[in-house]
Design a protein around this motif. Sequence first.
Motif, PDB file in Angstrom:
ATOM      1  N   SER A  50      -2.726  -1.170  -3.632  1.00 57.74           N
ATOM      2  CA  SER A  50      -3.762  -0.495  -2.842  1.00 57.74           C
ATOM      3  C   SER A  50      -3.279   0.892  -2.397  1.00 57.74           C
ATOM      4  N   ASN A  85      -9.482  -3.674  -5.331  1.00 60.73           N
ATOM      5  CA  ASN A  85      -8.413  -4.406  -4.634  1.00 60.73           C
ATOM      6  C   ASN A  85      -8.559  -4.356  -3.112  1.00 60.73           C
ATOM      7  N   PRO A  86      -8.802  -3.169  -2.516  1.00 67.00           N
ATOM      8  CA  PRO A  86      -9.019  -3.201  -1.049  1.00 67.00           C
ATOM      9  C   PRO A  86     -10.185  -4.113  -0.658  1.00 67.00           C
ATOM     10  N   GLU A  88       0.863  -1.186   0.000  1.00 67.00           N
ATOM     11  CA  GLU A  88       0.000   0.000   0.000  1.00 67.00           C
ATOM     12  C   GLU A  88       0.895   1.228   0.000  1.00 67.00           C
ATOM     13  N   ILE A 106      -7.325   0.161  -7.558  1.00 66.08           N
ATOM     14  CA  ILE A 106      -6.484   0.413  -6.379  1.00 66.08           C
ATOM     15  C   ILE A 106      -7.224   1.178  -5.280  1.00 66.08           C
TER      16      ILE A 106
END
Length: 470
Positions: free
Chosen positions: A321, A380-381, A272, A376
């Motif tokens: 992320s 994805n999270p 991240e 992102i």
Amino acid sequence: MRQQIKHARKLENLLVKNGRIITSTSDFYGDVLIENGRINKVFSTGNQISAGQEIDAGGCYVLPGFIDPHVHLHLETPFGFSSDDFYTGSKAALHGGTTTLLDFVTPKKNESLTAALEKRKTEAADALIDYSLHVSPVSWNSNTRRQIISCVNQGISSFKVYLAYQKSIGISDYALAAIMETLAGTGAILMIHCENDGMISYLQKKFLTEGKTSPKNHGLSRPAEAESEAVNRAISFSEKFNCPVYLVHLSSAKSAGLVEKARKKGLQVYGETCPQYLLLDESSYDAKFDDAAKFVMSPPLRKAGDQSALWDAIASGAIQSIGTDHCPFTLGQKKNGKSDFTKIPNGAGGIEHRPSLMFTFGVLENRISMQQWVNILSTNPAKLFGLKNKGDIRPGMDADVVIWDADAKKTISARDHHQNCDQNIYEGITVKGLAKYVITNGRVAIKNQSLIEDNLSGRFIRCGSSGSIR
Ligand code: URP
Ligand code: ZN
């Protein structure tokens, strides 16, 4: 804190028409029909349907609601609480198009993880948007394994440990090993704040002894090597114990390179970063105290070369992320460290600006595509933290939808932002692209960029297993 909850608004069927629908895997013009808080149908343009309430999204993008995987609302520190609580922070989030947030449970040293989780849920009760929680073991004792498993059974699929902050919440390598061994195979993922505490403590003491007390020394005492050493360690432990890891707020080229290498080896390592590490640099610490202290965060801002390496890592998929690490403090709170940089509360706000900043400087500057941007910031999270009904626009998903006006512009300022703070690290930056409408669980929460607060109420979301991304 929230003042009052207004009377319920009836939840009518809602049709979002004529927009360009972008998800992480599709891009087409169409309509989204919402019923009872869920997406019911998604049509290509040309269907003759109607609903009780309709929004014309012509000329705009229609996107899954954004998810901020890393925020610290109402965080207790020796300098008071971070200045946004769950109400003000979620309100600011909504203005930017964020419809789900993930915050943290940080127990006291002898408090159980499960008791701290319950307490945190009450603190989060006035969030206007859905939320979930990452739980932080801050030590290892004979009860920790059982408590972790109990949290997993209560819908927690992400835990976080700090390798920095050894005097307070940081854990030992022994505890890191034990926590990873416990999590392996449970479907949970371990988030890790990677900074080498010994290197930082040594440099802090050295600078203070030399009379170097200004905010610039915050950055100098937390060098990129302190981060990359801990990233390397986290990856080695992850490999040994077969535990998926999510390395938070990566700030340096070296760390991004280590994550990329680990992923090429097939390890379950995710990265991240945050807008501040992509857009701001260490020159911000050269200003006078009041202007420099607002940029004091951990890890600190770095060099232009680190920024471009992080953008490259996002574009190549090495970083999956973007969180904000939203943790604002007022100037008054920052002034605690006027004569000692180690006493400046660490953190800054950004929950409201992440989508616009990443659109303006990512998509519009051709560093990432529209679909990567959605991926992102939302898809994805959702996958990594097991938010099964979020991060996509398809039937059955929660009706968290953003109608994005790509032509709208705004200059960010503490004068009119919605974060509860008298300063803003993005002050004076003009962004293009704003959330025109935001729908959360089927309710219109933002209309023409203004909040309609009636009957908005966020839910605690039980997470499923963390999904893998290759
Ligand atoms: O400076 C920061 N990042 N403050 C928030 C707490 C943390 O270390 O993540
Ligand atoms: Zn954080």
